[in-house]
Design an enzyme around this catalytic site. Structure first.
Site, mmCIF file in Angstrom:
data_model
loop_
_atom_site.group_PDB
_atom_site.id
_atom_site.type_symbol
_atom_site.label_atom_id
_atom_site.label_comp_id
_atom_site.label_asym_id
_atom_site.label_seq_id
_atom_site.Cartn_x
_atom_site.Cartn_y
_atom_site.Cartn_z
ATOM 1 N N ARG A 104 0.831 -1.217 0.000
ATOM 2 C CA ARG A 104 0.000 0.000 0.000
ATOM 3 C C ARG A 104 0.856 1.253 0.000
ATOM 4 O O ARG A 104 1.913 1.293 0.621
ATOM 5 C CB ARG A 104 -0.882 0.036 1.256
ATOM 6 N N ASP A 162 5.467 -3.005 11.366
ATOM 7 C CA ASP A 162 4.005 -2.839 11.498
ATOM 8 C C ASP A 162 3.543 -2.930 12.952
ATOM 9 O O ASP A 162 2.573 -2.292 13.355
ATOM 10 C CB ASP A 162 3.241 -3.862 10.639
ATOM 11 N N SER A 216 7.525 -4.858 7.306
ATOM 12 C CA SER A 216 7.148 -5.792 8.379
ATOM 13 C C SER A 216 7.954 -7.084 8.350
ATOM 14 O O SER A 216 7.406 -8.193 8.328
ATOM 15 C CB SER A 216 5.654 -6.096 8.282
#
Length: 899
Positions: free
Chosen positions: A522, A639, A585
């Site tokens: 994203r 994350d 992450s």
């Protein structure tokens, strides 16, 4: 003339549909806990939960009480997948003094018959399981216990009603044990209707309805447990013995009952009871015909008005006479012969009229039986939520077997009343005897299967002591990861993130955030307004193809930059140089907030030339290669840290972040004085534990199962991230698949057949586990999910699959809770307080979407860290919003430092 006289016995389809609707309503009443006491159709649970699957085997005895004769049976069942069985039987008379005497005499007589049979078959030396067919209404509380509600079919034995008939039989067996050298135990109490269904179910797996039309009449069928209020639990199905003979005892059928029905009832042993049975069963149809003929004769319509003694004698016309008179070709001659024997001397017109009376009476019986059966079939179809259903009805009983027209009439009317059910009718071979043996055999099979399933799942059941041990080991590993001399060899890496502050509400501005951590990537634009704790976000999702996830590092970062370029153009920001937070992450060793060296890929990524490299430098180089825009990369963020920051923006008490989704990880704010690998002792810094690697040194091998080892060996990174492989969504489905394969190999699932889809890795996604374990999901829907996965399951298979999913996810939540308990306990000790109040920010699909994971995790933390009051706060987009907040906090702290 006869048609006019018996007009009320002829039932239209509308009348039958009314009966059908009325019976359906009574079924619902009988299943409800509050309405059952007043229901005429008692809907008695039988505790028979499974139909034969063909794998039953062994030798069984059965004794059958309830028909016109007592019967003893020896049944051998062979596990040859051909549904082979052998049945040997012996019949015994039912003396009137026994069936209308006292209870002790009845059960002594039953045991005498059984002993005689065992001597005849040379079975006295064997200890065999015994199934007891008792064809009277009983309220059962388990398979081998039943309290008689009331006698039917001319039985009137004293002192038995409201007592457990199995206990009575056991007492009689015990009394005879020493003198006759027999050793038997009653393992199942079965109604003859249930026995019929089980016998036919052994030969036809579609059989889930049993029907008796003989001396008595009754039906049973497999009902969904969720509808049976009288029994605890809502998983699977159970056979319900409807005891439909009493339908209408409340007056519901009064419009259909004729004067002859009322007269017959008044002269019976149980006036006002079993009214439906008295309109259907062979025990009463002959008497009904006699009463009709008597009145017609008295009114001069038959036999020149001459009433013989036979017509005045109760029971003189029997069902066998009715059957003989209705035979297609010889019916008229039979009628003349029978009536002559009764001294009635009929004319040809008399014979035709009497034959017609028999036809109307037996046709009404078939019609009423069809209407009630149609109600059961409709309920089955609606339970399964099918537009059209194929099923089989197992049938037994003298009326159905011996009457020349009955079966054909019944089939025709049923098919007319339920056109959306394709019904096959199968005649049972000794349902009451073989059926009792089959129930016992199924019980034996289920007990053996239960033992095997329990053995497979036992290693997943973690005691409180084991969980405490996991918590203590996690605490030890946390300390190793923080110490300079042990950090290199620690399995929990405790990586410094250089995030040294939490949001204070003064952050503001526009920030870009990148989020890479799964199969989707994203790009976000985040606008933060100061003071108002207001955040606006705009984002776009881009897929990362497998060939890029597992290609080269350069290809991966070029793809990321291509996605950023698309987003900037989409948002009209191509020329702007915005501060950027990069949520990455994966385990990184950071030297500063904007430098992160990849320790190793997880979650299916395998891009080459990345491990050991600074991911921020790789991103900057890819931006340079494209040469279209420039960005200010302020922070590389995990994350988990983003999750903590997002919740910390709302709740200043939040200093722990937890991810329980595709991966599993925790971060928390640690006192600088405890972080030996970073200079300085003042303040706090967020530590990214990377706890997924916990156990890579073998410290939790004692709780790893063979299935965990198979999943690990088949993964992209064998030997690594062992704790994550036991707790995260990416691997739970694969553990479930391995267990299902093992249970299928043992013949406990999917008929022992491992389908092609079950052989495919990762077929079980976490979302399927969440769906299967949902409390609101009926087993039918579980079967539909399994069908989508290419797994053709029975109801029993679905129960086992649901249990496996629940066991695996519960262990995952408990292990996650044990790890988190170690963190909160460490925080409490750091603060030097007796009781800690803290908030954990949580994200991840497993925590958010699984129906039980969050509850079990929270319960485990509470149990293992009783001095910590932990609040769990769901994060809103920790990896996107969190990255922007970290960037904003870093900018704020940087500006403060410059000033």
């Amino acid at each position: 003339q006869v048609d006019r006289y018996l007009y009320h016995m002829r039932l239209s389809d509308d009348a039958l549909l009314d009966v059908m609707a009325c019976f359906q309503a009574e079924m619902v009443k009988g299943l409800g806990r509050d309405t059952n006491p007043t229901a005429t159709v008692k809907m008695l649970p039988t505790f028979v939960r499974s139909l034969p699957d063909g794998s039953e085997n062994g030798e069984f005895l059965a004794v059958d009480v309830g028909g016109s004769q007592f019967r003893a049976h020896q049944v051998k069942v062979f596990d040859d997948r051909k549904q082979s069985s052998q049945l040997e039987s012996k019949f015994y008379p039912t003396p009137k003094e026994v069936i209308q005497g006292n209870g002790a005499e009845l059960f002594d007589y039953v045991v005498d018959c059984l002993v005689d049979f065992m001597e005849t078959k040379n079975l006295k030396h064997k200890k065999l399981p015994l199934g007891f067919t008792f064809s009277f209404p009983c309220r059962q509380t388990k398979l081998e216990e039943g309290f008689l509600l009331g006698w039917t079919k001319h039985f009137k034995v004293r002192g038995v009603q409201d007592t457990d008939v199995v206990t009575s039989l056991r007492k009689a067996l015990k009394k005879h044990k020493a003198s006759f050298d027999i050793d038997l135990d009653v393992l199942a109490l079965v109604n003859d209707t249930v026995g019929t269904m089980m016998t036919c179910g052994y030969d036809d797996p579609r059989c889930e309805v049993g029907l008796i039309i003989g001396t008595g009449t009754n039906a049973c069928y497999m009902e969904d447990m969720r509808h049976i209020d009288l029994v605890e639990g809502d998983e699977g199905r159970m056979c319900i013995n409807t005891e439909w003979g009493a339908f209408g005892d409340d007056g519901a059928l009064d419009d259909l009952r004729t004067e002859f029905d009322r007269e017959l009832d008044l002269g019976s042993l149980n006036p006002g009871k079993q009214l439906f049975e008295k309109m259907i069963s062979s025990l009463y149809l002959g008497e009904l015909v006699r009463l009709i003929l008597l009145k017609m004769t008295k009114e001069g319509l038959l036999f020149n008005g001459k009433v013989s003694t036979a017509l005045l004698t109760k029971g003189k016309i029997e069902m066998k006479h009715v059957c003989a008179m209705e035979k297609y070709k010889e019916g008229l001659s039979n009628t003349k012969e029978i009536l002559t024997e009764l001294n009635l001397f009929p004319s040809e017109e008399d014979c035709i009229a009497v034959q017609h009376v028999c036809t109307i009476v037996s046709f009404r019986s078939a019609n009423l039986c069809a209407a009630a059966l149609a109600a059961i079939l409709t309920r089955l179809r609606e339970n399964k939520k099918l537009l059209r259903m194929r099923t089989t009805v197992g049938i037994d009983g003298g009326l159905y077997k011996t009457h020349p027209q009955y079966a054909k009439r019944l089939h025709k009317v049923v098919r007319r009343l339920v056109p959306n059910c394709d019904v096959r009718f199968v005649l049972s071979q000794s349902g009451s005897g073989k059926g009792a043996a089959m129930v016992t055999a199924v019980g034996y099979r289920l007990a053996a299967q239960r033992k095997q399933i329990d053995a497979a799942l036992a290693p997943f059941l973690l005691s409180l002591d084991t969980l405490r041990e996991v918590k203590n080991k996690m605490r030890t590993e946390l300390d190793y990861g923080l110490k300079r001399e042990t950090q290199a060899s620690a399995s929990v890496k405790m990586l410094p993130t250089y995030v040294c502050g939490m949001p204070d509400g003064t952050e503001k501005g526009k920030f870009l955030a990148l989020d890479l951590g799964g199969t989707n990537f994203r790009v976000l634009l985040v606008k933060i307004r100061s003071g108002r704790r207001s955040v606006q976000m705009y984002n776009k999702i881009f897929a990362i193809p497998l060939e890029i996830m597992q290609g080269t590092g350069e290809e991966l970062f070029d793809h990321i930059v291509q996605c950023i370029a698309d987003f900037l153009e989409y948002m009209g920001l191509k020329g702007a140089r915005l501060p950027l937070g990069f949520t990455f992450s994966f385990p990184c060793r950071q030297a500063s907030i904007d430098k992160g060296t990849l320790v190793g890929w997880t979650k299916g990524f395998k891009a080459t030339d990345c491990e050991g490299e600074d991911v921020v430098d790789m991103l900057r180089e890819a931006i340079k290669r494209r040469n279209e825009f420039d960005l200010d990369i302020v922070a590389v963020v995990n994350d988990t840290v983003g999750t903590m920051m997002t919740c910390g923006y709302e709740d200043p008490n939040c200093e722990i972040g937890l991810i329980a989704g595709t991966g599993s990880n925790v971060c928390y704010m640690e006192d600088m004085k405890n972080i030996e690998i970073v200079e300085g002792n003042e303040g706090k810094m967020c530590i990214n534990t990377e706890w997924g690697g916990f156990g890579d040194n073998g410290c939790i091998d004692n709780i790893r199962t063979k299935y965990d080892k198979e999943v690990d060996e088949g993964s992209l990174n064998p030997g690594k991230q062992r704790y994550e492989k036991m707790t995260s969504g990416m691997y739970l489905g694969e553990i479930v698949r391995q267990i299902l394969i093992d249970l299928t190999k043992q013949g406990l699932l999917f008929r022992g057949q491992i389908s092609e889809s079950l052989r495919k890795r990762s077929i079980f996604e976490t979302k399927f586990l969440s769906q299967i374990e949902s409390d609101r999901l009926a087993l039918l829907q579980v079967r539909l999910i399994l069908q989508q996965l290419g797994l053709d399951s029975t109801c029993e298979d679905s129960i086992i699959v649901k249990e496996v999913c629940g066991t695996v996810s519960r262990r995952a939540a408990q292990l996650c809770g044990a790890g988190l308990a170690a963190i909160v306990e460490k925080k409490r000790e750091n603060q030097g307080v007796e009781r800690l109040q803290t908030t954990v920010g949580v994200d991840g699909t497993l925590y958010k979407l699984h129906p039980h994971f969050s509850r079990v995790l929270q319960e485990t933390v509470k149990e293992l860290a009783p001095q910590c009051d932990v609040t769990f706060m769901l994060s809103e987009d920790g990896s996107g919003k969190g990255a922007a907040l970290i960037t904003a906090v870093a900018k704020r702290l940087h500006n403060v430092g410059q000033k």
